[in-house]
Write a protein that holds these residues in place. Structure first.
Motif: not given
Lengths: 288, 156, 772
Positions: C612-636
């Motif tokens: 009811t307010r523009e300020i988001l407060e409290g429990q919005i979602f049931p839960d979250f998934t957490f993770g990480s990714q790594a990448a190797e790149v080659e730049v021309n």
């Protein structure tokens, strides 16, 4: 799109049909450009007839005779890539085949089709320009041979008459030369080139001899950069020299801006592909 | 308006069965196949960009949307439903085992390309597999397990 | 092989890399996708679309189209019973609070607001005739000024797309004292970031067939992520909701592209009018210019930290391009706002977000639904901050990761486990040794990013999911559940869960799904909720059956129910497998005593009050998934082209119901993320589409995606079945920033606008003066 489908059972029949329909009759070989163009309504005019030459054995061959190589215009890119004649003698063409679209397209696309379509980005064009290729055009009235360089006359335009069929591409063998084909696309897989370059040269007494350079996607047609070739001839393939010649090449190209890239970037790429080619071949890595 | 061309009869062998039909000159092989019940051949883009419509035409993997049905007259088409092809069956099993099939829409085309590849090159390395697949887009798998599945089949 | 679990002693089916029945059917070519289905007397539909981005429709004349032989009907807005009834509810019934639901139009009325807006419908005896009919529709436009940049569109004196205000959503995060925090921060990093329109590009076009059955019920057999859309169809037609039935098909990819209404209203209208079955399948170009895209975002981020790397303040302004219609823009913006802090604890936060109408293509749901854009900004910020602080980016993040018990930017308490440090370490480690550059002009770089993504819909939607499980006399079973299957194996997960709990072999569990009048409604396949919600619903139902089975079996075997277990069609004593009885026998015994052994259960997600307010407060979602990714790149360094040479994704999925499917999601998400980072951009110039096919819209091919390693961690702390979390959307979130960070590592340029095309990287390099 509604047109009359005519299957040509022989080369002679194909030429008769073309003479009958003239510019209203369009040849279909692999169809990988034609069908897409038809679907997207980008043909200049709806053809009255489509003449199927996809099964014509008479224009499907790769031959080596007396130092010349002759490829039938109907030969599929996949066949060119597998050909031991090409693999042994025309490394440059082989490299272009590897970068050409993807295997599904290569199994259908013909060499002649790629050249007739005359996209400024045509992958097979720059290697053949380097090789000084000639094209053979046949009609019911006879045969003409012209240089590929002459054949390309404008954006997606070629110098053939409305009753002619491109039947063969021929060039001299080119073993033992240093060569490189580079295609700069938006991704590794199937791409229309943002800029492409073919180069062939000898190195003797530490300097470049008989350099040939051709570029795609940086001008209305795939073209031989003769000024650049002149500047490369007789100089050491050093980093400084190649960079200097690169600036000449930048002035020789005439790119446009399109969905794939800006003209400024293409101009830069022309010079940088030149440098990359030399570096890939082991040259131009330092000032010495 | 352009004059209409007549419908022409075409006869194509699809998976060991001769299929006859009337087509317009502009009808593609893809359209002919799907209209005649071979809906395992998918239409993803209809202009040769995605590979979903890949079939074997006289043994070569091609995109059926870029061929007129009339051009395939008298020829042999192989789709993923072809029976009695052991290599094809092995590939299908591998695709399931390795989870190379998620939504499955690219699979009929991709498996046919794999079938063609292993015929040309029975022992491709991963780079060669990726090169062979480069005309078959997949939006679900990231290609990882497709390459794994084909590599596994090529090694056995 | 068996796994132990907190809840159950051993697992026989769940957690195994089992082959799915759906996959077998798919490779056999026997699955009937939406466009594969035909009916007798079926008509083919086509949509007539606007070729202007902002114009009045002065006149439209369909006479010539109607007269074309083979055309059966042509429909315009005035033929639609309720052209303005479609809401933004997408399968929900709860109060939507502040979320604006500017009504969408089924067909344009007197004005078009984007290129591709549907104006009229044609139904004909064959698709070529329908296509020809489109060309015969005569339309006169009068251009009216449009607006094409969201920042421009926020100003007072720009053209308004609807009503009198282009800003259709605004959310805020407020915590602590932001000004004080920045004053006291040792280091401040502020940057602008920009992301692009991305196209779903699912291989299967939107497609469906509608017909009226012999009960007078309008049936739609359609590729959809939301079968609850039958309600919207009923409202459009002005008929009872009980008279519309949606049968969802196995979908050839969705990613959010089949979440809003696609072909449904059109085939419904045409079928209702003609009394005949009608099929509509979009062409690829039509999909490109006529269907929604991912929201482009402009983001300004400012972080403040202490010199030893404690985050003390974060301020951000987010502006998203809603395109010409609202659709799900308010919700997407809400997701962005909540996720904007990244998975970090930050004591002082100020975020203001805006979604703005323009005359560009409308934007709506796409995998990750607003979390991916902010991750690009946030994870780039973290790396930039780390360099300012002369700290290892891994160490900086580890210092600030959320922990169980911490409160997010909305004050929601994280109550599941947070394995961010573990995922980060696993991802980076799996990159292995740094590759050597393949040429003198190439430079190699590595980067990583961490992410979070909610699973389950927003709590205030009071989400539920129902499922029915019933045993057959021979020990086989039927599961009925409305959940659509996008291709991620949603249905197979239900099969595995049911088989595990009721002891039947996998092949003897039949799952019938996705029929709004036959299967209990399970909600949408969106928001990474399918496993969480429908998996839990099936689990509840199957557990109830299990309870009855074990009770009866305990009588028959003379063992306490706690000492019994089931698998493969047998019930047996855990300590002595020889003391066993066929499942079928137990089932027969139960059914013969008047217990039908059929159970319907509803799973309810954690619920919260409407916003009811523009300020988001409290429990919005049931839960979250957490993770990480790594990448190797080659730049021309000559051309600017970035090649990704290695990719690793590590996620805590709580519990992997089938590890190979989880891996498939991670790998597929990362490939899409790679496209987002480097290749893909749908381009419009003053609202006119510039790339409308797959030659000019660049998707990653098998040659563009490297080998991807997917690493699964299982904390068992999720709210899904057996402690599972969700993976569908989280998989795509961290890829782009990981690649951007790797590019920086390789060549020292910071790309803040994606996609990082070769041309873009080239000019960044040129500016920096970098050459080999």
């Amino acid at each position: 799109m509604d047109f009359i489908y005519e299957k040509a059972g022989s080369l002679a029949e194909a030429l008769k049909l073309k003479a009958k329909y003239k510019e209203k009759g369009v040849f279909i070989a692999g169809g990988t450009d034609l069908l897409v163009d038809m679907r997207n309504n980008v043909l200049e005019s709806e053809p009255k007839a489509v003449i199927d030459i996809s099964d014509l054995n008479e224009i499907n061959y790769i031959r080596q005779e007396n130092g010349h190589i002759r490829i039938g215009a109907g030969t599929r890119i996949s066949e060119i890539q597998k050909s031991s004649i090409v693999q042994r003698n025309v490394l440059l063409l082989l490299k272009a085949c590897r970068e050409f679209a993807n295997p599904l397209i290569k199994n259908r696309a013909s060499l002649g089709g790629n050249l007739i379509n005359a996209s400024p980005a045509a992958d097979m064009a720059t290697p053949l320009l380097i090789l000084g290729a000639k094209v053979v055009l046949k009609s019911v009235n006879g045969e003409r041979v012209m240089s590929l360089e002459e054949f390309f006359s404008g954006v997606k335009r070629t110098n053939h008459r409305n009753d002619e069929l491109l039947t063969e591409i021929r060039f001299n063998e080119a073993q033992g030369k240093r060569c490189e084909f580079l295609k700069m696309g938006q991704r590794n897989g199937t791409s229309i080139a943002i800029a492409s370059l073919s180069i062939m040269f000898d190195v003797a007494d530490g300097v470049i001899k008989d350099p040939r350079v051709a570029l795609g996607s940086v001008a209305p047609v795939p073209f031989r950069a003769h000024k650049t070739e002149g500047a490369l001839n007789g100089v050491k393939p050093s980093l400084g020299n190649i960079k200097r010649v690169g600036n000449i090449l930048k002035r020789e190209v005439n790119p446009i801006t399109d969905i794939r890239g800006s003209s400024e970037y293409r101009r830069e790429m022309a010079a940088l592909l030149l440098l990359m080619a030399f570096q890939n071949l082991g040259y131009a890595r330092s000032e010495l | 308006m352009a004059e209409r061309s007549e419908m022409r009869e075409v006869k194509i062998k699809v998976n060991d069965e001769w299929v006859t039909g009337l087509v317009k000159s502009s009808t593609t092989l893809l359209r002919f196949l799907r209209d005649n019940g071979f809906t395992e051949v998918k239409k993803g883009c209809d202009e040769g960009d995605c590979g979903a419509c890949t079939v074997l035409l006289d043994g070569k993997a091609i995109t059926s949307c870029l061929i007129l049905a009339l051009q395939a007259d008298g020829k042999e088409v192989t789709t993923i439903k072809k029976t009695g092809d052991q290599l094809l069956e092995t590939l299908k099993e591998a695709f399931v085992k390795y989870e190379a099939c998620q939504c499955g829409f690219c699979s009929p085309g991709t498996i046919i390309t794999a079938r063609w590849l292993l015929n040309e090159n029975p022992r491709p390395n991963r780079e060669e597999i990726r090169d062979a697949l480069s005309g078959n887009l997949c939006r679900c798998t990231g290609y990882q397990k497709i390459v794994d599945a084909i590599e596994h089949v090529s090694e056995t | 092989m068996e796994h132990k679990d907190k809840q159950k002693q051993t697992f026989y089916v769940v957690g195994k890399r089992l082959d799915g029945l759906d996959e077998k059917a798919k490779v056999a070519g026997s699955v009937i996708y939406a466009d594969d289905f035909t009916m007798e007397r079926m008509l083919y539909a086509k949509v007539f679309r606007s070729t202007r981005a902002s114009a009045k429709i002065k006149s439209i004349d369909t006479t010539a189209a109607r007269s074309l032989p083979g055309v059966v009907t042509v429909i315009t807005a005035e033929d639609v019973p309720n052209n303005r009834s479609v809401t933004g509810a997408v399968g929900q019934t709860a109060e939507l609070g502040l979320v604006q639901t500017v009504q969408q139009l089924v067909l344009a009325e007197d004005r078009v607001r984007f290129y591709g807006e549907p104006i009229a419908l044609v139904a004909a005896e064959d698709p070529d005739i329908a296509k020809a009919a489109l060309k015969l529709i005569k339309i006169e436009y009068e251009d009216i000024p449009g607006v094409f940049d969201p920042e421009e569109a926020m100003k007072d004196d720009t053209p308004k797309v609807h009503g009198d205000n282009n800003i259709i959503a605004h959310w805020e995060l407020r915590r602590g004292d932001i000004d004080k925090a920045f004053r006291e921060a040792d280091v401040i990093v502020e940057n602008d970031y920009q992301t692009q329109f991305q196209e779903h590009a699912h291989l299967e076009p939107e497609s469906g067939v509608a017909w009226i059955d012999d009960d007078g019920v309008l049936n739609l057999r359609v590729a959809t992520q939301v079968i609850e859309q039958y309600r919207e169809i009923a409202h459009i037609l002005g008929i009872a909701e009980s008279k519309v039935r949606i049968r969802g098909t196995l979908i050839g990819g969705g990613f959010g592209g089949k979440e809003d209404l696609t072909v449904e209203p059109y085939i419904a209208l045409l079928s209702w009018k003609t009394g005949r079955p009608v099929k509509l399948t979009y062409e690829r170009e039509e999909m490109m210019y006529g269907r929604h895209k991912r929201h482009p975002y402009k983001m300004r981020y400012k972080h403040g930290a202490t010199k030893d790397g404690q985050l003390v303040a974060m301020e951000a302004t987010l502006i998203s391009d809603s395109g010409a219609y609202v659709y799900l823009s308010s919700w997407v913006l809400l997701y962005s706002t909540v996720h904007s802090t990244g998975p970090y604890y930050i004591p002082n936060v100020k975020v203001d977000s805006y979604s703005v109408l323009t005359n560009n293509i409308y934007t709506s749901a796409f995998r990750s639904f607003g979390a991916i854009q902010v991750a690009v900004a946030c994870e780039s910020q973290m790396d930039i901050l780390a360099r300012e602080l002369k700290m290892d980016p891994a160490e900086l993040r580890a210092k600030n990761y959320l922990k169980t018990g911490d409160k997010t930017g909305t004050g929601q308490r994280i109550d599941s486990e947070v394995l961010l440090t573990e995922t980060q370490e696993a991802a980076v480690k799996a990159l292995g040794d740094r590759s050597k550059p393949s040429a003198p002009y190439m430079k190699v770089g590595r980067g990583f990013a961490s992410c979070w993504q909610s699973y389950g819909r927003m709590c205030y939607l009071h989400d539920t999911s129902s499922a029915w499980v019933g045993m057959e006399l021979d020990g086989s079973a039927v599961v009925r559940c409305g959940i659509p299957d996008l291709g991620g194996g949603q249905r197979e997960s239900l099969r595995q869960i049911a088989a595990e709990l009721i002891g039947a072999p996998l092949e003897r569990v039949h799952v019938i799904s996705t029929d709004s009048q036959v299967t209990p409604l399970a909600g949408t396949v969106t928001a990474t909720r399918a496993l969480f919600m429908s998996g839990n619903a099936v689990k509840l139902a199957a557990e109830a059956i299990r309870h009855d089975l074990l009770q009866k079996a305990s009588e028959m075997l003379g063992e306490n129910p706690e000492n019994l277990d089931m698998c493969d069609g047998e019930v047996f004593a855990s300590r002595n497998r020889e003391n066993k009885i066929p499942l079928a026998q137990v089932v027969k015994a139960i059914k013969s005593e008047g217990n039908p052994l059929e159970v319907l259960r509803t799973f309810r997600a954690p619920a919260a009050e409407p916003v009811t307010r523009e300020i988001l407060e409290g429990q919005i979602f049931p839960d979250f998934t957490f993770g990480s990714q790594a990448a190797e790149v080659e730049v021309n360094t000559l051309t600017g082209k970035v090649n990704v040479s290695k990719m690793v994704g590590a996620y805590d999925v709580g519990k992997a119901i089938n590890p190979k499917r989880v891996e498939g999601q991670i790998e597929g998400g990362m490939a899409q993320g790679l496209g987002y980072a480097l290749l893909e951009e749908f381009i419009e110039d003053k609202g006119i589409p510039q790339n409308v096919n797959l030659t000019t819209y660049i998707l990653p091919t098998s040659k563009d995606v490297p080998d991807i390693q997917s690493i699964i961690l299982e904390s068992g702390s999720g709210k899904g079945p057996f402690g599972a979390k969700g993976i569908g959307e989280p998989a795509i979130v961290a890829t782009a920033p990981a690649i951007l960070n790797a590019i920086y590592d390789a060549v020292g340029v910071r790309i803040k606008k994606i996609p990082a095309t070769p041309e873009s990287v080239f000019y960044h390099l040129k500016e920096r003066g970098e050459r080999t």
